[in-house]
Design an enzyme around this catalytic site. Structure first.
Site: not given
Lengths: 180, 572
Positions: B49, B111-112, B161, B477
């Site tokens: 993602e 969940f999630q 959802k 760096m």
């Protein structure tokens, strides 16, 4: 009445500024405002919020800002960037009409009540609850008046619980006749 | 017309002009992935993602159009937090759609589930949680409007959802004028009196510097800027976010200021009597130690964000407005003003330019490659309008310093946030926006390992970007700082000379992999990469690990204490 309380604790008004912030009354808006203060290291001294119109479309948040924690323009500028903030008024202490509410439960033996009740009456406070060994009183007024009353109660009656609401404020009217 | 919330969401995205979504499906966003099959919108399936977010940013930076990313709830949403933060720091218009658990489950640790609107509150311009499908067209229109107007930035729309599964009577997205945003009124026009006063200051200054930032690019103000530059005759510095806003070949362009800016740009700001800031924000990487920054300069600060004016440095004149509108007004106001003779100032500046050009020591014959030389050869052998996308670190600074930016929107990097791993996904997004242009990701070996898997996305979606890894086997760096400021105590900066095998890795991902160790192979490799257009190409350039970025202003030091390249130091 005791001398106005002026000094050492968190109630000193000297470095404070009052922002009257009109916001859309939407879920999470208080978190947006409070989160902004926290992540930009601005300090909130007190905060009061309630719906500002009959339709509850808007709320007014009265924020007392510690003006030493950040330049006021920066606080206002960042607040203005919140999409739900509709209007910000910066009320200098001379232009603001300020009010606050205090509740205090004082534990005091029955026989010592009279002195307390006298002080309550003198301050314009009123008794709202009473039991054998305690009295709950309320006072609404200017923060200065509440400071004085709180100091008196706290000094005279160490056995007490005090809760204040934080102040609400609106600008004074033009040619204002109020004195407080 | 009754449709599902999911269909409404896709329809709303179509109405807002979305041509591509970078995304990754999952449980809570599942309903929305069904109507994508029937939509005109192209969906690019990423491999992580974070890649979706950076691709959308690269697309936005290259095209000026908002980037759109879509992910699921929970970890899908948290994985895109870094790109959102990056977009917030660099003012990139980004619209992120996240799935959310059903409204009834919100707050139950389902969940999630995660509170993504809470998490992103401080790094979005605004975010929304849609609780009713009938709000979808309005919220999506608001989201695009907020992301793209005023100071652009990321927005997030969280969609449970059950909302996308419910049926709704469709209505078209409202137009901007119809939106209900009582607290959002970006200003375009600067205050005319302030503009007139600023124009007078610019005309009267003896040592002016036009300090041009990324806001000029965001406002599509290139032509306006060129005119003001011509009228004023003043020197210009283009910040890291504004490379290409004025061609590097323009005689008035001093180049990049800041921690790794060139001596003339940095010192011109220090000696200026007027800093005329256009769409820049006095970032700490530009100012160095603030109380020593441009001590004798009056400040004119033009910015679309009122909170930027005076945030870091008090302005003598602050002008709130869109850079293009304000610069055009400044040009109009300047046209008739008599102008101070700047020839003495230019003589000083040209003396610095001659004495302290951007430089490095070329490699001795047969010695390991110099990274700066690779950038120069990439620049020389690629089309002039090629888009360069960098990650974060030494390679980023060399790419900003040693590539000649002649066109706007040809330089894309992660400036404010400094997000390692930005280059590959952002290059993919840029290439999607400009499929006909050459897109080079200039990356470090550390950055490459963070997001390289998106080359699988690039190959499978037919997005033939080119990647040049300046591979010094170090986090260069950090190594540079440890060498200079930590007594050469190198802590956790060595990666490996052998791991991974970049050529095999590139080929495993369906790309062409090339390794270059010798100077005589550099041009052939670049030419081969530039000739391949059916798949991505990765070149693993093995470069000198001891090479450091110069000039440099140490963190917290004054810009007066700029360290030029060792060969230019007094006594060298």
């Amino acid at each position: 009445m005791p001398e106005p309380f002026s000094g050492t604790t968190t109630h000193s008004p000297i470095t404070h500024h009052i922002l009257s912030v009109l916001v859309e009354n939407k879920a999470g808006v208080l978190a947006r405002v409070a989160g902004l203060f926290s992540r930009r290291s601005f300090n909130i001294f007190s905060l009061a919020v309630a719906p500002a119109d009959a339709h509850e479309r808007f709320s007014r948040i009265t924020i007392v800002v510690d003006a030493e924690s950040a330049p006021l323009e920066q606080v206002v500028g960042q607040l203005n960037k919140l999409i739900n903030v509709v209007e910000i008024r910066d009320l200098g202490s001379n232009e603001a009409l300020e009010r606050e509410l205090l509740l205090a439960t004082v534990h005091v033996p029955h026989q010592e009540r009279d002195h307390l009740l006298e002080s309550v009456a003198d301050a314009g406070a009123s008794v709202v609850d009473i039991s054998d060994d305690a009295i709950t009183v309320t006072l609404s007024g200017t923060p200065t008046a509440l400071n004085a009353f709180e100091a008196m109660v706290a000094q005279g009656y160490p056995q007490c619980e005090i809760q204040r609401t934080g102040r609400v404020a609106l600008p004074r009217l033009n040619n204002s006749a109020t004195t407080a | 017309m009754n449709i599902t919330g999911a269909q409404a969401l896709i329809k709303a995205l179509e109405q807002q002009g979305t041509e591509v979504i970078f995304g990754y499906p999952g449980g809570a966003i599942l309903p929305v992935y069904d109507p994508i099959i029937d939509s005109s919108i192209r969906h690019i399936l990423v491999r992580h993602e974070q890649g979706a977010g950076h691709m959308a940013e690269g697309y936005a930076q290259a095209t000026g159009r908002p980037g759109v990313a879509m992910v699921t709830s929970g970890p899908g949403a948290t994985n895109i937090v870094t790109p959102i933060s990056n977009a917030y720091m660099d003012s990139i218009p980004l619209v992120v759609i996240t799935g959310q658990v059903p409204t009834a489950a919100i707050g139950t640790d389902a969940f999630q589930e995660c509170d993504i609107t809470g998490i992103t509150m401080g790094i979005t311009k605004h975010n929304w949680l849609i609780k009713d499908a009938k709000d979808i067209p309005d919220v999506i229109a608001e989201a695009f409007y907020v992301a793209t107007t005023g100071r652009p930035g990321p927005v997030l729309v969280d969609v449970p959802k059950d909302v996308t599964q419910s049926m709704v009577d469709w209505h078209d997205c409202p137009s901007p004028a119809e939106l209900n945003l009582p607290g959002y009124h970006p200003l375009l026009e600067g205050d005319p009196e302030a503009v007139a006063a600023a124009a007078r200051m610019l005309a009267e200054a003896e040592r002016p510097v036009l300090y041009v930032g990324g806001g000029v690019l965001k406002a599509r103000a290139i032509e306006a800027l060129a005119e003001l530059v011509r009228l004023s005759g003043a020197p210009v510095v283009t910040t890291l976010m504004a490379r290409g806003a004025l061609p590097d070949s323009h005689p008035q362009n001093l180049g990049m200021p800041g921690m790794h800016g060139n001596y003339t740009a940095v010192t011109a700001m220090q000696r200026a009597d007027l800093l005329f800031s256009l769409g820049a924000r006095f970032d700490d990487r530009v100012t160095g130690r603030l109380d020593a920054f441009a001590p004798n300069a009056a400040i004119v600060h033009v910015d679309i964000d009122p909170a930027e004016i005076g945030k870091v440095r008090a302005a003598n004149i602050g002008i709130v407005g869109d850079a293009r509108h304000v610069i055009e007004a400044l040009s109009t106001a300047s046209a008739t003003l008599p102008r101070t003779d700047l020839s003495a100032w230019w003589k000083t500046l040209d003396g610095w330019r001659a004495q302290f050009p951007m430089t490095y020591e070329p490699a001795a014959e047969g010695a390991v490659l110099k990274p700066q030389a690779i950038i120069e050869r990439l620049n020389a052998l690629s089309p002039k309008d090629a888009i360069v996308v960098a990650g974060v670190g030494q390679h980023q600074m060399w790419a900003a310093q040693h590539w000649d930016y002649e066109y706007p929107y040809t330089w894309i990097n992660s400036g404010g946030a400094g997000t390692m791993g930005f280059a590959i996904p952002a290059a993919i997004g840029a290439k999607v926006g400009h499929p006909g242009r050459t897109v080079w990701a200039i990356d470090g070996d550390g950055c490459f390992q963070m997001t390289a898997q998106e080359l699988v996305t690039a190959r499978s979606e037919g997005i033939p970007i080119k990647v040049a890894i300046l591979n010094n086997s170090y986090l260069g760096m950090v190594r540079q700082w440890q060498e200079m400021f930590y007594e050469e105590r190198y802590s956790e900066v060595y990666l490996s000379q052998d791991l991974p095998n970049y050529v095999m890795w590139a080929e495993a991902m369906g790309c062409v992999g090339i390794r270059v160790d010798r100077a005589e192979d550099v041009d052939a490799a670049i030419e081969r990469a530039n000739s391949i257009n059916d798949r991505p190409v990765v070149i693993d350039f093995r470069t000198d690990a001891t090479e450091k970025v110069f000039p440099m202003v140490a963190a917290g030091a004054s810009n007066d204490d700029i360290m030029v390249h060792p060969t230019q130091q007094v006594g060298a």
